[in-house]
Write an enzyme that holds these catalytic residues in place. Structure first.
Site, mmCIF file in Angstrom:
data_model
loop_
_atom_site.group_PDB
_atom_site.id
_atom_site.type_symbol
_atom_site.label_atom_id
_atom_site.label_comp_id
_atom_site.label_asym_id
_atom_site.label_seq_id
_atom_site.Cartn_x
_atom_site.Cartn_y
_atom_site.Cartn_z
ATOM 1 N N ALA A 45 -8.383 2.224 -6.845
ATOM 2 C CA ALA A 45 -7.242 1.806 -6.122
ATOM 3 C C ALA A 45 -6.933 0.440 -5.992
ATOM 4 O O ALA A 45 -5.491 0.123 -6.195
ATOM 5 C CB ALA A 45 -7.616 2.396 -4.592
ATOM 6 N N ASP A 103 -7.207 -1.698 -8.479
ATOM 7 C CA ASP A 103 -6.925 -1.979 -9.606
ATOM 8 C C ASP A 103 -5.450 -1.541 -9.786
ATOM 9 O O ASP A 103 -4.565 -2.092 -10.227
ATOM 10 C CB ASP A 103 -7.790 -1.352 -10.659
ATOM 11 C CG ASP A 103 -9.164 -1.945 -10.831
ATOM 12 O OD1 ASP A 103 -9.316 -3.356 -10.244
ATOM 13 O OD2 ASP A 103 -10.024 -1.226 -11.066
#
Length: 332
Positions: A260, A262
């Site tokens: 998440a 990233d």
């Protein structure tokens, strides 16, 4: 691999690994089979950037093994240019396995001596890598890479000092196990040399001694923007002049948190490259993160371009009313 037939705007550099997902929750001692996939901070960012329409390349090293070939195939399948990836005949591709724990899945890393740990400044002499960097508008790095080896740290320093380099974004991505035998104080130097820094308040507290956006801004005077994600799901972007913009995350029924952060970085960076204002950049980051949170893999299904545009322009009340789960986005 063949190059993606588009001029690359963003380059993401760092290690990616094969991932084994168990067929059931709980201890690996009871697992009988695994589903293979791939993961890694920088390649996750590359995949989401490509999904958002930003021509993107991933630069790294993989082993001359099935896991390395799978990484190249899957990234290329997401539309990511892999021409800057070297294949190492002697070192293996890194691997991590997700094991169920009382507070959710725990990654178990097997990356010592990996192909990516052999990255170094000499990699910049590769004509394919030089071409990608010379043509890109953005280079994305993370704090994982300089922790892998002395040569990886030297490479990150060389990239930050490279004449005519593109705008550099740097995600802290704090991994205490990787820094156990290295001096984490070097992270402040690297972060401050970037143009855009992304970090979570909790990881910044652990790595830098504070998670407060204003204090982090004072600690890192170099970047044009410092973006801080706090535990309350509010993200704040602080400019060099001290002005700030904050935006709450969407309400999400979480399936799997991995990836998440990233995805948020990719959404924010896509908004930056597209010239969106600060609030819309933060919202695009939240949209990408929500998609990742509702997927068992590191990358989820984004809403279509029309829905994304509507959400970026939504009123604060309409934004707060959105609900995201494994069954979709509400209201429809």
């Amino acid at each position: 691999m063949e190059a993606v037939p588009a001029a690359v705007e963003a380059v993401c550099l760092g290690e990616s690994m094969a991932v084994l997902l168990p067929d059931r929750p709980g201890s690996l001692a009871a697992v009988e089979s695994f589903r293979a996939t791939v993961g890694g901070a920088e390649s996750n960012v590359a995949g989401v950037l490509a999904a958002l329409g930003v021509p993107t390349a991933w630069v790294s090293r993989v082993g001359d093994d099935g896991f390395g070939r799978r990484l190249l195939t899957e990234l290329a399948g997401h539309g990511v240019d892999t021409t800057g990836v070297a294949v190492d005949p002697d070192r293996p591709t890194g691997l991590y396995v997700k094991e169920g724990g009382p507070h959710g899945p725990v990654p178990r890393y097997y990356r010592a001596g990996s192909a990516a740990a052999a990255l170094g400044p000499e990699h910049l002499a590769d004509p394919a890598v030089a071409r990608l960097l010379d043509g890109a508008r953005l280079l994305h790095l993370s704090g994982i890479t300089p922790a892998l080896s002395d040569s990886c740290l030297a490479l990150v320093r060389a990239l930050l000092a490279r004449p005519g380099r593109p705008t550099v974004s740097f995600d802290l991505n704090w991994r205490p196990a990787l820094w156990r035998r290295r001096d984490p104080a070097v992270l402040r130097e690297l972060l401050d040399a970037a143009d855009l820094v992304l970090l979570g308040a909790d990881e910044a507290e652990a790595a830098l001694g504070t998670g407060d956006p204003a204090e982090l801004r004072a600690l890192l005077p170099g970047p044009a923007t410092v973006v801080v994600k706090d535990a309350g799901h509010l993200v704040t972007a602080v400019e060099r002049d001290g002005s700030s913009t904050s935006e709450p995350a969407l309400a999400v029924t979480v399936v799997e948190p991995t990836g998440a952060g990233d995805a948020f970085a990719a959404g924010y960076l896509a908004g930056t490259l597209r010239g969106l204002d600060q609030r819309r950049r933060l919202r695009l980051g939240h949209l990408a993160a929500a998609a990742a949170l509702t997927s068992t893999g590191d990358q989820g299904a984004l809403p279509d371009a029309e829905r994304r545009a509507a959400l970026l322009d939504a009123s604060p009340a309409d934004w707060a009313a959105v609900r995201v789960g494994p069954d979709g986005w509400w209201p429809r």
